[in-house]
Write a protein that holds these residues in place. Structure first.
Motif, PDB file in Angstrom:
ATOM      1  N   VAL A  69      83.043  64.398  -1.282  1.00 48.27           N
ATOM      2  CA  VAL A  69      82.601  64.949  -0.001  1.00 48.27           C
ATOM      3  C   VAL A  69      82.741  66.466  -0.075  1.00 48.27           C
ATOM      4  O   VAL A  69      83.788  66.983  -0.473  1.00 48.27           O
ATOM      5  CB  VAL A  69      83.439  64.403   1.169  1.00 48.27           C
ATOM      6  N   LEU A  70      81.676  67.162   0.284  1.00 45.30           N
ATOM      7  CA  LEU A  70      81.725  68.615   0.351  1.00 45.30           C
ATOM      8  C   LEU A  70      81.797  69.052   1.809  1.00 45.30           C
ATOM      9  O   LEU A  70      81.055  68.544   2.651  1.00 45.30           O
ATOM     10  CB  LEU A  70      80.483  69.232  -0.294  1.00 45.30           C
ATOM     11  N   VAL A  71      82.680  70.006   2.079  1.00 45.08           N
ATOM     12  CA  VAL A  71      82.806  70.592   3.404  1.00 45.08           C
ATOM     13  C   VAL A  71      82.521  72.075   3.261  1.00 45.08           C
ATOM     14  O   VAL A  71      83.200  72.771   2.502  1.00 45.08           O
ATOM     15  CB  VAL A  71      84.212  70.372   3.996  1.00 45.08           C
ATOM     16  N   GLY A  72      81.508  72.569   3.968  1.00 48.50           N
ATOM     17  CA  GLY A  72      81.147  73.970   3.865  1.00 48.50           C
ATOM     18  C   GLY A  72      81.176  74.652   5.212  1.00 48.50           C
ATOM     19  O   GLY A  72      80.536  74.202   6.165  1.00 48.50           O
ATOM     20  N   VAL A  95      79.610  67.883   4.908  1.00 47.73           N
ATOM     21  CA  VAL A  95      80.073  68.233   6.247  1.00 47.73           C
ATOM     22  C   VAL A  95      79.861  69.736   6.439  1.00 47.73           C
ATOM     23  O   VAL A  95      80.426  70.551   5.705  1.00 47.73           O
ATOM     24  CB  VAL A  95      81.553  67.871   6.445  1.00 47.73           C
ATOM     25  N   TYR A  96      79.025  70.078   7.413  1.00 49.80           N
ATOM     26  CA  TYR A  96      78.712  71.472   7.707  1.00 49.80           C
ATOM     27  C   TYR A  96      79.531  71.922   8.914  1.00 49.80           C
ATOM     28  O   TYR A  96      79.350  71.403  10.016  1.00 49.80           O
ATOM     29  CB  TYR A  96      77.216  71.628   7.994  1.00 49.80           C
ATOM     30  N   VAL A  97      80.427  72.881   8.688  1.00 53.02           N
ATOM     31  CA  VAL A  97      81.286  73.390   9.756  1.00 53.02           C
ATOM     32  C   VAL A  97      80.667  74.663  10.325  1.00 53.02           C
ATOM     33  O   VAL A  97      80.646  75.716   9.664  1.00 53.02           O
ATOM     34  CB  VAL A  97      82.706  73.662   9.233  1.00 53.02           C
ATOM     35  N   LEU A 167      68.039  65.011   0.444  1.00 51.36           N
ATOM     36  CA  LEU A 167      67.816  64.606   1.830  1.00 51.36           C
ATOM     37  C   LEU A 167      68.417  63.244   2.136  1.00 51.36           C
ATOM     38  O   LEU A 167      68.507  62.847   3.302  1.00 51.36           O
ATOM     39  CB  LEU A 167      66.321  64.594   2.140  1.00 51.36           C
ATOM     40  N   ASP A 168      68.836  62.526   1.083  1.00 51.62           N
ATOM     41  CA  ASP A 168      69.471  61.214   1.264  1.00 51.62           C
ATOM     42  C   ASP A 168      70.986  61.313   1.388  1.00 51.62           C
ATOM     43  O   ASP A 168      71.643  60.311   1.693  1.00 51.62           O
ATOM     44  CB  ASP A 168      69.122  60.297   0.080  1.00 51.62           C
ATOM     45  N   VAL A 169      71.549  62.493   1.124  1.00 53.57           N
ATOM     46  CA  VAL A 169      72.999  62.663   1.262  1.00 53.57           C
ATOM     47  C   VAL A 169      73.343  62.694   2.750  1.00 53.57           C
ATOM     48  O   VAL A 169      72.839  63.544   3.487  1.00 53.57           O
ATOM     49  CB  VAL A 169      73.466  63.965   0.584  1.00 53.57           C
ATOM     50  N   PRO A 170      74.191  61.774   3.231  1.00 49.62           N
ATOM     51  CA  PRO A 170      74.554  61.780   4.661  1.00 49.62           C
ATOM     52  C   PRO A 170      75.220  63.091   5.062  1.00 49.62           C
ATOM     53  O   PRO A 170      75.945  63.709   4.262  1.00 49.62           O
ATOM     54  CB  PRO A 170      75.519  60.598   4.784  1.00 49.62           C
ATOM     55  N   VAL A 171      74.987  63.496   6.297  1.00 51.08           N
ATOM     56  CA  VAL A 171      75.451  64.794   6.775  1.00 51.08           C
ATOM     57  C   VAL A 171      76.177  64.635   8.104  1.00 51.08           C
ATOM     58  O   VAL A 171      75.757  63.864   8.972  1.00 51.08           O
ATOM     59  CB  VAL A 171      74.253  65.752   6.938  1.00 51.08           C
ATOM     60  N   THR A 172      77.273  65.381   8.231  1.00 48.73           N
ATOM     61  CA  THR A 172      77.925  65.590   9.527  1.00 48.73           C
ATOM     62  C   THR A 172      77.881  67.078   9.830  1.00 48.73           C
ATOM     63  O   THR A 172      78.262  67.892   8.986  1.00 48.73           O
ATOM     64  CB  THR A 172      79.382  65.103   9.514  1.00 48.73           C
ATOM     65  N   VAL A 173      77.413  67.416  11.017  1.00 48.09           N
ATOM     66  CA  VAL A 173      77.417  68.806  11.483  1.00 48.09           C
ATOM     67  C   VAL A 173      78.493  68.934  12.550  1.00 48.09           C
ATOM     68  O   VAL A 173      78.436  68.257  13.588  1.00 48.09           O
ATOM     69  CB  VAL A 173      76.053  69.210  12.061  1.00 48.09           C
ATOM     70  N   ILE A 174      79.482  69.784  12.300  1.00 42.92           N
ATOM     71  CA  ILE A 174      80.516  70.068  13.285  1.00 42.92           C
ATOM     72  C   ILE A 174      80.120  71.355  13.993  1.00 42.92           C
ATOM     73  O   ILE A 174      80.169  72.446  13.413  1.00 42.92           O
ATOM     74  CB  ILE A 174      81.903  70.183  12.632  1.00 42.92           C
ATOM     75  N   ALA A 175      79.672  71.217  15.241  1.00 44.41           N
ATOM     76  CA  ALA A 175      79.141  72.339  16.008  1.00 44.41           C
ATOM     77  C   ALA A 175      80.268  72.988  16.806  1.00 44.41           C
ATOM     78  O   ALA A 175      80.965  72.310  17.566  1.00 44.41           O
ATOM     79  CB  ALA A 175      78.037  71.854  16.943  1.00 44.41           C
ATOM     80  N   CYS A 176      80.419  74.297  16.652  1.00 43.39           N
ATOM     81  CA  CYS A 176      81.535  74.998  17.285  1.00 43.39           C
ATOM     82  C   CYS A 176      81.062  76.033  18.309  1.00 43.39           C
ATOM     83  O   CYS A 176      81.255  75.853  19.510  1.00 43.39           O
ATOM     84  CB  CYS A 176      82.394  75.661  16.215  1.00 43.39           C
ATOM     85  N   GLU A 177      80.434  77.117  17.844  1.00 40.34           N
ATOM     86  CA  GLU A 177      80.112  78.176  18.809  1.00 40.34           C
ATOM     87  C   GLU A 177      78.958  77.813  19.732  1.00 40.34           C
ATOM     88  O   GLU A 177      78.833  78.378  20.822  1.00 40.34           O
ATOM     89  CB  GLU A 177      79.832  79.494  18.087  1.00 40.34           C
ATOM     90  N   PHE A 178      78.107  76.884  19.304  1.00 41.68           N
ATOM     91  CA  PHE A 178      77.060  76.358  20.182  1.00 41.68           C
ATOM     92  C   PHE A 178      77.132  74.841  20.159  1.00 41.68           C
ATOM     93  O   PHE A 178      77.388  74.246  19.113  1.00 41.68           O
ATOM     94  CB  PHE A 178      75.676  76.820  19.716  1.00 41.68           C
TER      95      PHE A 178
END
Length: 233
Positions: A69-72, A95-97, A167-178
């Motif tokens: 899992v990559l977290v960026g 996981v996009y922070v 595009l097949d890699v599942p993604v989580t977007v952690i939305a903070c400032e918006f």
């Protein structure tokens, strides 16, 4: 799970130090990275571009066994998306922070003021108010003390993407400032800045209201959000 933490601009591996305990407690193996050119304020940064950061993280993925899992965070989002393009079969999730995946040819940020081959941390007044939510005087002073100039070309290089399996890699977007609804509304409107995210086949959103640096302002909550994103579904 092997979790690789990729910091955003001006930060090294230590920026994740208050996030990692929750991940370790949940049984994950954590690998916080310092990207090339961010080793110290005196490190050479000339000639280091976005592709160098992407390939550096890809080599770390190659050195690990099993799915990763990559977290960026922030600019690290472009890096992990580039790795998804290079190693789509090795990633269990990205996981996009407070970040997201850029489209082909898109740079991270061409507008950041540079000094020769590097981009110093700008003064706080050059950031948006939304960036600085919860970043109090103590945290700002700590940030300044740890900040390392970022290689200029990492910000200005357009990303190269060649493998649609990313595009097949599942993604989580952690939305903070918006809030995440801003992102979803932008996708529905067909706005270009979310064009690549709209193409990803499995995306979930998590709202973590704070400023742009939740690893400092809400580290425990960020750790918990990452752990939750990795629970079996």
């Amino acid at each position: 799970m092997e979790i690789v933490l990729v910091p955003g601009f001006w930060l090294d591996a230590s920026s994740w130090s208050e996030v990692t305990p929750a991940l370790v407690e949940a049984g994950h193996r954590v690998h916080a990275l310092t990207l090339p050119g961010l080793e110290s304020r005196d490190a050479p940064r000339a000639g280091i571009g976005l592709r160098d950061h992407i390939e550096f993280v890809a080599r770390k993925v190659d050195a690990l066994e099993g799915d990763v899992v990559l977290v960026g965070h922030s600019g690290g989002g472009a890096v992990i998306h580039g790795v998804a393009d290079l190693r789509p079969d090795r990633l269990a999730r990205n996981v996009y922070v407070d970040s997201g995946p850029p489209a082909e040819g898109q740079p991270i940020n061409e507008e950041l003021p540079a000094d020769a081959d590097e981009i110093p941390l700008p003064p706080w007044e050059e950031f948006m108010d939304e960036d600085l939510v919860d970043l109090d005087d103590r945290l700002r002073a700590d940030f300044i003390a740890r900040a390392i100039p970022h290689p200029k070309a990492v910000a200005t290089d357009g990303i190269r993407l060649t493998d649609d399996r990313r595009l097949d890699v599942p993604v989580t977007v952690i939305a903070c400032e918006f809030p995440s609804r801003v992102i979803e509304d932008a996708i529905a409107a067909g706005e270009p800045w979310v064009g690549e995210l709209a193409r990803i086949r499995d995306v979930e959103y998590v709202d973590l209201p704070t400023g742009h640096w939740p690893q400092f302002t809400k580290p425990a909550e960020l750790g918990a959000a990452i752990v939750e994103a990795l629970r079996e579904r």
